[in-house]
Design an enzyme around this catalytic site. Structure first.
Site, short mmCIF file in Angstrom:
data_model
loop_
_atom_site.label_atom_id
_atom_site.label_comp_id
_atom_site.label_asym_id
_atom_site.label_seq_id
_atom_site.Cartn_x
_atom_site.Cartn_y
_atom_site.Cartn_z
CB SER A 145 -0.95 0.02 1.21
OG SER A 145 -1.97 -0.92 1.05
CG HIS A 209 -2.18 3.79 3.43
ND1 HIS A 209 -3.47 3.40 3.77
CD2 HIS A 209 -1.46 2.65 3.34
CE1 HIS A 209 -3.51 2.08 3.86
NE2 HIS A 209 -2.30 1.61 3.61
#
Length: 244
Positions: A145, A209
């Site tokens: 991610s 993220h």
């Protein structure tokens, strides 16, 4: 007939405009299927034995912040290997969907070599940033991610008016189309709020993220300036990927 599959695959790979995106997806899927989290390899056992094998596997190939800073020379590559390890089918498929949707257009703009280096370096730095913020943690962090968030950041800068079809849970999953400059900042805001609530340390890597997205957007801004942003293009993706 089987003997023709190899050359056909080579021609397909060479003919696509985003071969590295599909290669990264293929590697992540292959590594997952061969690992203990998939449940496909009988040698890992079942029950408690399988859980122990999964923990050992994630600890070996994932980022463990406490180990990374205690033995940086030995653990220096784990932020790279962790990018190809996923904890579950949902984790894998969610990440690969985002990479498939946003990676191809970004790779076309960056080029194959630059895109690959961009993906690996930003993913490494995103996981490293998370490890710095949780330096005492002994929990493993795995997943692509951080790198995929960097792709999202670059995509937002390069294709701000691209139309993104999103499935919003609070609107009963009705498919709605919005420009990327609406959808992706909304996604960032969700990550920011979730990171602020994640006071118990490691879990879902919302901070990774955010770091990845910032790096990706910043790289595209520095690399391309104001001269190469592209107008609307159709993109389809479901909203709400929350895994590391």
């Amino acid at each position: 007939m089987i003997s023709n599959w190899g050359p056909a695959l080579v021609r397909t790979f060479r003919g696509t405009s985003a071969p590295m995106t599909y290669t990264l997806i293929g590697l992540c899927c292959l590594i997952f299927v061969l690992g203990p989290a998939s449940g496909f390899v009988p040698s890992y056992g079942t029950g408690d034995a399988l859980l122990a094998a999964q923990r050992a596997y994630f600890h070996r190939w994932g980022v463990v912040p406490a180990d990374l800073f205690a033995s940086p020379a030995r653990e220096a590559l784990t932020p790279v290997t962790a990018l190809f390890i996923h904890g579950s089918w949902v984790h894998l498929l969610g990440n690969m969907l985002f990479l498939y949707v946003f990676g191809a257009m970004t790779e076309e703009r960056l080029g194959r070599v630059e895109f690959t280096l961009f993906y690996l370096v930003c993913g490494y730095l995103a996981l490293l940033g998370y490890a710095v913020a949780n330096a005492d943690s002994a929990q493993s962090l795995v997943g692509a991610s951080g790198a995929i968030s960097a792709v999202l950041g670059a995509f937002l800068y390069l294709f701000p008016r691209a139309r993104v079809t999103s499935l919003l849970p609070f609107l009963f999953f009705l498919p709605l189309r919005f420009p990327a400059w609406v959808v992706l900042p909304f996604w960032v805001a969700l990550q920011w709020l979730a990171a602020g609530q994640a006071a118990q340390g490691p879990g879902v890597a919302y901070l990774a993220h955010l770091v990845g997205f910032t790096l990706g957007f910043g790289y595209a801004w520095v690399r391309f300036g104001r001269t190469t942003r592209v107008g609307p293009a159709p993109v389809t993706v479901p909203e709400g990927e929350n895994q590391p």
